[in-house]
Write a protein that holds these residues in place. Structure first.
Motif, PDB file in Angstrom:
ATOM      1  N   GLU A 129       0.827  -1.213   0.000  1.00  0.00           N
ATOM      2  CA  GLU A 129       0.000   0.000   0.000  1.00  0.00           C
ATOM      3  C   GLU A 129       0.857   1.258   0.000  1.00  0.00           C
ATOM      4  OE1 GLU A 129      -2.526  -0.655   3.389  1.00  0.00           O
ATOM      5  OE2 GLU A 129      -3.888  -1.931   2.243  1.00  0.00           O
ATOM      6  N   GLU A 161       4.186   1.302  -1.253  1.00  0.00           N
ATOM      7  CA  GLU A 161       5.103   1.313  -2.388  1.00  0.00           C
ATOM      8  C   GLU A 161       4.421   1.385  -3.759  1.00  0.00           C
ATOM      9  OE1 GLU A 161       8.419   1.637  -2.183  1.00  0.00           O
ATOM     10  OE2 GLU A 161       8.173   1.749  -0.010  1.00  0.00           O
ATOM     11  N   PRO A 202       1.744   2.950  -4.926  1.00  0.00           N
ATOM     12  CA  PRO A 202       1.405   4.283  -5.455  1.00  0.00           C
ATOM     13  C   PRO A 202       2.610   5.026  -6.046  1.00  0.00           C
ATOM     14  CG  PRO A 202       0.295   3.933  -3.376  1.00  0.00           C
ATOM     15  CD  PRO A 202       1.263   2.784  -3.551  1.00  0.00           C
ATOM     16  N   LYS A 203       3.798   4.744  -5.560  1.00  0.00           N
ATOM     17  CA  LYS A 203       5.007   5.371  -6.085  1.00  0.00           C
ATOM     18  C   LYS A 203       5.331   4.878  -7.492  1.00  0.00           C
ATOM     19  CE  LYS A 203       6.979   5.538  -1.437  1.00  0.00           C
ATOM     20  NZ  LYS A 203       8.029   4.973  -0.564  1.00  0.00           N
ATOM     21  N   LYS A 233       2.928   4.161  -9.863  1.00  0.00           N
ATOM     22  CA  LYS A 233       1.742   4.316 -10.712  1.00  0.00           C
ATOM     23  C   LYS A 233       2.046   4.879 -12.099  1.00  0.00           C
ATOM     24  CE  LYS A 233      -1.664   2.475  -8.641  1.00  0.00           C
ATOM     25  NZ  LYS A 233      -2.149   1.201  -9.151  1.00  0.00           N
ATOM     26  N   PRO A 276       0.715   1.636 -14.019  1.00  0.00           N
ATOM     27  CA  PRO A 276      -0.585   2.164 -13.597  1.00  0.00           C
ATOM     28  C   PRO A 276      -1.652   1.108 -13.323  1.00  0.00           C
ATOM     29  CG  PRO A 276      -0.272   2.502 -15.944  1.00  0.00           C
ATOM     30  CD  PRO A 276       1.034   1.994 -15.395  1.00  0.00           C
ATOM     31  N   GLY A 278      -1.917  -3.727  -9.052  1.00  0.00           N
ATOM     32  CA  GLY A 278      -2.396  -3.681  -7.677  1.00  0.00           C
ATOM     33  C   GLY A 278      -2.036  -4.987  -7.010  1.00  0.00           C
TER      34      GLY A 278
END
Length: 113
Positions: free
Chosen positions: A29, A31, A33-34, A36, A40, A43
Protein backbone atom coordinates in the motif's frame (compact mmCIF):
# COMPACT_ATOMS: atom_id res chain seq x y z
CA UNK A 1 -18.07 -15.30 14.27
CA UNK A 2 -19.25 -15.81 10.69
CA UNK A 3 -17.21 -16.90 7.74
CA UNK A 4 -17.17 -15.13 4.39
CA UNK A 5 -16.37 -17.07 1.19
CA UNK A 6 -15.52 -15.67 -2.21
CA UNK A 7 -13.34 -16.47 -5.18
CA UNK A 8 -11.08 -14.19 -7.18
CA UNK A 9 -10.21 -14.51 -10.84
CA UNK A 10 -7.15 -12.37 -11.51
CA UNK A 11 -4.25 -11.89 -13.90
CA UNK A 12 -0.89 -11.80 -12.18
CA UNK A 13 1.32 -13.98 -10.01
CA UNK A 14 1.90 -14.92 -6.39
CA UNK A 15 4.65 -13.11 -4.53
CA UNK A 16 6.44 -14.44 -1.45
CA UNK A 17 5.15 -13.59 2.02
CA UNK A 18 8.13 -13.54 4.36
CA UNK A 19 6.13 -12.34 7.35
CA UNK A 20 2.56 -11.72 8.32
CA UNK A 21 0.31 -10.94 5.32
CA UNK A 22 -0.77 -7.65 6.89
CA UNK A 23 2.86 -6.49 6.96
CA UNK A 24 3.24 -7.14 3.25
CA UNK A 25 -0.09 -5.42 2.58
CA UNK A 26 1.12 -2.30 4.41
CA UNK A 27 4.35 -2.33 2.38
CA UNK A 28 2.50 -2.73 -0.92
CA UNK A 29 0.00 0.00 0.00
CA UNK A 30 2.96 2.33 0.60
CA UNK A 31 5.10 1.31 -2.39
CA UNK A 32 2.68 0.67 -5.28
CA UNK A 33 1.40 4.28 -5.45
CA UNK A 34 5.01 5.37 -6.09
CA UNK A 35 5.04 3.13 -9.18
CA UNK A 36 1.74 4.32 -10.71
CA UNK A 37 3.41 6.24 -13.56
CA UNK A 38 5.37 3.19 -14.72
CA UNK A 39 2.87 0.54 -13.58
CA UNK A 40 -0.58 2.16 -13.60
CA UNK A 41 -2.56 -1.09 -13.75
CA UNK A 42 -0.75 -3.00 -11.00
CA UNK A 43 -2.40 -3.68 -7.68
CA UNK A 44 -2.37 -6.52 -5.23
CA UNK A 45 -4.73 -9.13 -3.89
CA UNK A 46 -4.58 -11.06 -0.64
CA UNK A 47 -6.74 -14.16 -0.41
CA UNK A 48 -6.59 -17.76 0.68
CA UNK A 49 -7.36 -19.89 3.68
CA UNK A 50 -8.70 -18.21 6.82
CA UNK A 51 -5.90 -16.31 8.56
CA UNK A 52 -3.32 -17.60 6.06
CA UNK A 53 -3.71 -15.36 3.00
CA UNK A 54 -1.42 -15.47 -0.01
CA UNK A 55 -0.38 -12.28 -1.80
CA UNK A 56 -0.58 -11.67 -5.54
CA UNK A 57 0.48 -8.80 -7.80
CA UNK A 58 -2.37 -8.33 -10.27
CA UNK A 59 -3.54 -6.17 -13.14
CA UNK A 60 -7.07 -7.49 -13.60
CA UNK A 61 -9.26 -8.95 -10.87
CA UNK A 62 -12.88 -10.01 -10.44
CA UNK A 63 -14.51 -11.28 -7.27
CA UNK A 64 -17.25 -13.90 -7.27
CA UNK A 65 -19.19 -14.43 -4.04
CA UNK A 66 -20.29 -17.85 -2.86
CA UNK A 67 -23.51 -18.89 -4.56
CA UNK A 68 -22.95 -16.46 -7.44
CA UNK A 69 -21.26 -16.81 -10.79
CA UNK A 70 -19.62 -14.51 -13.27
CA UNK A 71 -18.71 -15.02 -16.89
CA UNK A 72 -15.11 -14.02 -17.47
CA UNK A 73 -13.66 -13.82 -20.96
CA UNK A 74 -9.86 -13.60 -20.77
CA UNK A 75 -9.58 -14.53 -24.42
CA UNK A 76 -10.87 -11.06 -25.34
CA UNK A 77 -7.63 -9.42 -24.16
CA UNK A 78 -5.30 -8.65 -27.03
CA UNK A 79 -1.67 -9.70 -27.30
CA UNK A 80 -0.75 -6.04 -26.79
CA UNK A 81 -2.77 -5.91 -23.54
CA UNK A 82 -1.06 -9.04 -22.24
CA UNK A 83 2.35 -7.62 -23.16
CA UNK A 84 1.55 -4.36 -21.34
CA UNK A 85 0.23 -6.19 -18.27
CA UNK A 86 3.29 -8.46 -18.20
CA UNK A 87 5.68 -5.52 -18.52
CA UNK A 88 3.94 -3.61 -15.71
CA UNK A 89 3.90 -6.64 -13.42
CA UNK A 90 7.59 -7.34 -14.07
CA UNK A 91 8.56 -3.70 -13.49
CA UNK A 92 6.59 -3.54 -10.24
CA UNK A 93 8.05 -6.82 -8.98
CA UNK A 94 11.58 -5.64 -9.79
CA UNK A 95 11.01 -2.29 -8.06
CA UNK A 96 9.65 -4.14 -5.01
CA UNK A 97 12.81 -6.27 -4.84
CA UNK A 98 11.17 -9.57 -5.72
CA UNK A 99 14.00 -11.76 -6.93
CA UNK A 100 12.20 -14.79 -8.40
CA UNK A 101 9.43 -13.46 -10.64
CA UNK A 102 7.04 -16.12 -11.92
CA UNK A 103 5.34 -16.02 -15.30
CA UNK A 104 2.07 -14.06 -15.08
CA UNK A 105 -1.14 -15.92 -15.78
CA UNK A 106 -4.83 -16.19 -14.93
CA UNK A 107 -5.35 -17.21 -11.31
CA UNK A 108 -8.40 -18.62 -9.54
CA UNK A 109 -8.05 -17.99 -5.81
CA UNK A 110 -10.69 -19.20 -3.32
CA UNK A 111 -10.87 -16.96 -0.25
CA UNK A 112 -12.15 -17.71 3.23
CA UNK A 113 -12.21 -15.06 5.92
Amino acid sequence: MGMYHSTYFAYGFRIPDDGAPWQLAERLEAELPKLKVQCPGVGFLQAGNYDDDMTFLTTQSDEVDLGEFKTVTPQTATAEQYAAWDAQLMAAATALGIEEIPEPGWLVVPDLN
